[in-house]
Design a protein around this motif. Sequence first.
Motif, short mmCIF file in Angstrom:
data_model
loop_
_atom_site.label_atom_id
_atom_site.label_comp_id
_atom_site.label_asym_id
_atom_site.label_seq_id
_atom_site.Cartn_x
_atom_site.Cartn_y
_atom_site.Cartn_z
N ALA A 243 0.82 -1.21 0.00
CA ALA A 243 0.00 0.00 0.00
C ALA A 243 0.86 1.26 0.00
CB ALA A 243 -0.92 0.01 1.21
N ARG A 244 0.41 2.26 -0.78
CA ARG A 244 1.08 3.56 -0.78
C ARG A 244 0.27 4.61 -0.02
NH1 ARG A 244 3.16 5.08 -6.75
NH2 ARG A 244 0.90 5.18 -7.14
N SER A 245 -0.99 4.31 0.25
CA SER A 245 -1.84 5.23 1.01
C SER A 245 -2.90 4.40 1.73
CB SER A 245 -2.50 6.27 0.10
OG SER A 245 -3.48 5.65 -0.72
N LYS A 246 -3.66 5.05 2.59
CA LYS A 246 -4.65 4.30 3.38
C LYS A 246 -5.83 3.83 2.54
CE LYS A 246 -7.18 8.41 5.04
NZ LYS A 246 -7.65 9.13 6.25
N THR A 247 -5.98 4.38 1.33
CA THR A 247 -7.06 3.91 0.46
C THR A 247 -6.62 2.74 -0.43
OG1 THR A 247 -6.49 5.59 -1.20
CG2 THR A 247 -8.20 6.16 0.41
N ASP A 248 -5.36 2.34 -0.32
CA ASP A 248 -4.86 1.18 -1.08
C ASP A 248 -5.03 -0.07 -0.22
OD1 ASP A 248 -4.09 2.85 -3.16
OD2 ASP A 248 -2.05 3.09 -2.41
N GLY A 357 -21.40 -11.96 -1.69
CA GLY A 357 -20.23 -11.57 -2.47
C GLY A 357 -19.75 -10.17 -2.13
N LEU A 358 -18.55 -9.85 -2.59
CA LEU A 358 -17.91 -8.58 -2.24
C LEU A 358 -17.88 -7.61 -3.43
CD1 LEU A 358 -14.82 -9.82 -0.17
CD2 LEU A 358 -17.11 -9.20 0.66
N LEU A 359 -18.22 -6.36 -3.16
CA LEU A 359 -18.03 -5.27 -4.10
C LEU A 359 -16.89 -4.41 -3.57
CD1 LEU A 359 -18.66 -3.40 -6.46
CD2 LEU A 359 -20.50 -2.39 -5.08
N TRP A 360 -15.80 -4.37 -4.34
CA TRP A 360 -14.60 -3.63 -3.94
C TRP A 360 -14.50 -2.36 -4.77
CZ3 TRP A 360 -9.01 -6.14 -3.97
CH2 TRP A 360 -8.08 -5.18 -3.53
N LEU A 361 -14.78 -1.22 -4.13
CA LEU A 361 -14.56 0.07 -4.77
C LEU A 361 -13.13 0.49 -4.47
CD1 LEU A 361 -17.86 2.01 -3.91
CD2 LEU A 361 -17.28 0.80 -6.01
N ASP A 362 -12.33 0.62 -5.51
CA ASP A 362 -10.88 0.80 -5.35
C ASP A 362 -10.45 2.18 -5.79
OD1 ASP A 362 -8.19 0.45 -5.05
OD2 ASP A 362 -7.97 -1.06 -6.62
N ASN A 363 -10.22 3.07 -4.84
CA ASN A 363 -9.71 4.42 -5.11
C ASN A 363 -10.58 5.15 -6.13
OD1 ASN A 363 -6.99 5.03 -3.67
ND2 ASN A 363 -6.76 2.92 -4.38
N PHE A 364 -11.88 5.24 -5.80
CA PHE A 364 -12.81 5.98 -6.64
C PHE A 364 -12.60 7.47 -6.40
CE2 PHE A 364 -16.91 8.01 -7.46
CZ PHE A 364 -17.14 7.58 -8.76
N TYR A 365 -12.36 8.21 -7.47
CA TYR A 365 -12.05 9.64 -7.37
C TYR A 365 -13.32 10.44 -7.12
CZ TYR A 365 -10.71 14.37 -8.83
OH TYR A 365 -10.51 15.72 -8.89
N CYS A 366 -13.36 11.14 -5.99
CA CYS A 366 -14.51 11.99 -5.64
C CYS A 366 -14.14 13.43 -5.98
CB CYS A 366 -14.86 11.85 -4.16
SG CYS A 366 -15.24 10.17 -3.64
N SER A 367 -14.51 13.85 -7.16
CA SER A 367 -14.11 15.19 -7.61
C SER A 367 -14.77 16.29 -6.81
CB SER A 367 -14.44 15.36 -9.10
OG SER A 367 -15.81 15.10 -9.34
#
Length: 415
Positions: A243-248, A357-367
């Motif tokens: 991981a490079r950040s807490k959202t990774d 099942g799992l839905l993985w939202l991975d680093n979704f950009y919130c503009s």
Amino acid sequence: MGSVSLKIGEGTARFKRVSVCSSAVNLLMLFSVITTNLFAWYAFSYHPKTLHNHHYPENISLISERVSLILREIESSQKKLAQMEKQILGYESIDLSRPNIANELKEFLNRHQLPLGKDSRTGITEMGSSVGHSCEKSADLLSQYMSYKVNGLCPDDWSLGQKLILQGCEPLPRRRCFAKTIPKVGLQPFPVSLWKNVSEKIYSWSGLGCKNLACLNSKKLNRDCAGCFDILHGYETQKYVKARSKTDFLLDDVLAMGSGGTRIGFDIGGGSGTFAARIAERNVTVVTATLNVDAPFNEFIASRGLFPLYFSLDQRFPFYDNVFDLVHAANGLDVGGRPEKLEFLMFDIDRVLRAGGLLWLDNFYCSTDDKKRALTRLIERFGYKKLKWVVGEKVNGSGKSEVYLSAVLQKPVRV
């Protein structure tokens, strides 16, 4: 609850409007039936004086004129009904009588009778082919795409086909020509292929600005692909394991959250296939949905021994209900600020994901904060269990801070 809109390409069909227009159609049909019956009654009950003088030819001619008038009235009513139907649905069928329509497109779209008559299982008597209804808005491009030599080599026009797909013309019609072949030399056996580059000559570079991997790696093709074709020395080698950040989130941590095990998954907008590669090392099969926007994504994923699926997110997923253990999505969910389109997409994701099942939202950009709140409210409507939910900031290349959302959600059992 308001009206629900379905946007496909530029066409819009509003469900609320359909109910109103359906009533109008019913009234028009009723009016047409009444008018037709009145004409028929008048035509066959009318007894002119000449009838008593036994002028049969004149009477037959008069009746014929009345019948012709009735037929013209019926035809006019049918045309009005067809036009109202087109307005309700928000699109028109492709007019095959146009002079610039390719013969192959006509041949593909025309219905063909089954050679052995009615099929006993399905009840159909003819085979019909279809294309996306938004193709009507790109009829000239579609006709260009269908202009080729039958049984010959297809034109090198994959970029034209992708342009049609991006304009909502999906699915594309089949063609009776042979696709261009490129020798796939130097392919590695699986699983060595996951992290091994092959010759750049096996990819199709036509229609692309870059003509080699070095050029692609020097550019940020999208938010999920900055140097993503460097699978030997770049950040791709660390993704999902460091991981490079807490959202990774780390892949093993996410897989441990699942119930019932993870066997098959679906990756939406998966870049160069690194997510599928990492999870393949853990004996999980993943299908990666992507187009070839600015890069040969599909060929590159396939060269790694992975499964690419070439289609846009405007299309309904070609999978049955409740089949995937895991759906991974990053900024492929960004639909350009159109909340209704995102809503339909999320419902389709929910459809193919199994209960538990799992839905993985991975680093979704919130503009914007509004965008983050809209996504949050939409997720809460589905009743998913939040196994992990992290909002964090990252500094982009220009030094500005950006907000990202990562989450692992578990689909509930609905009865």
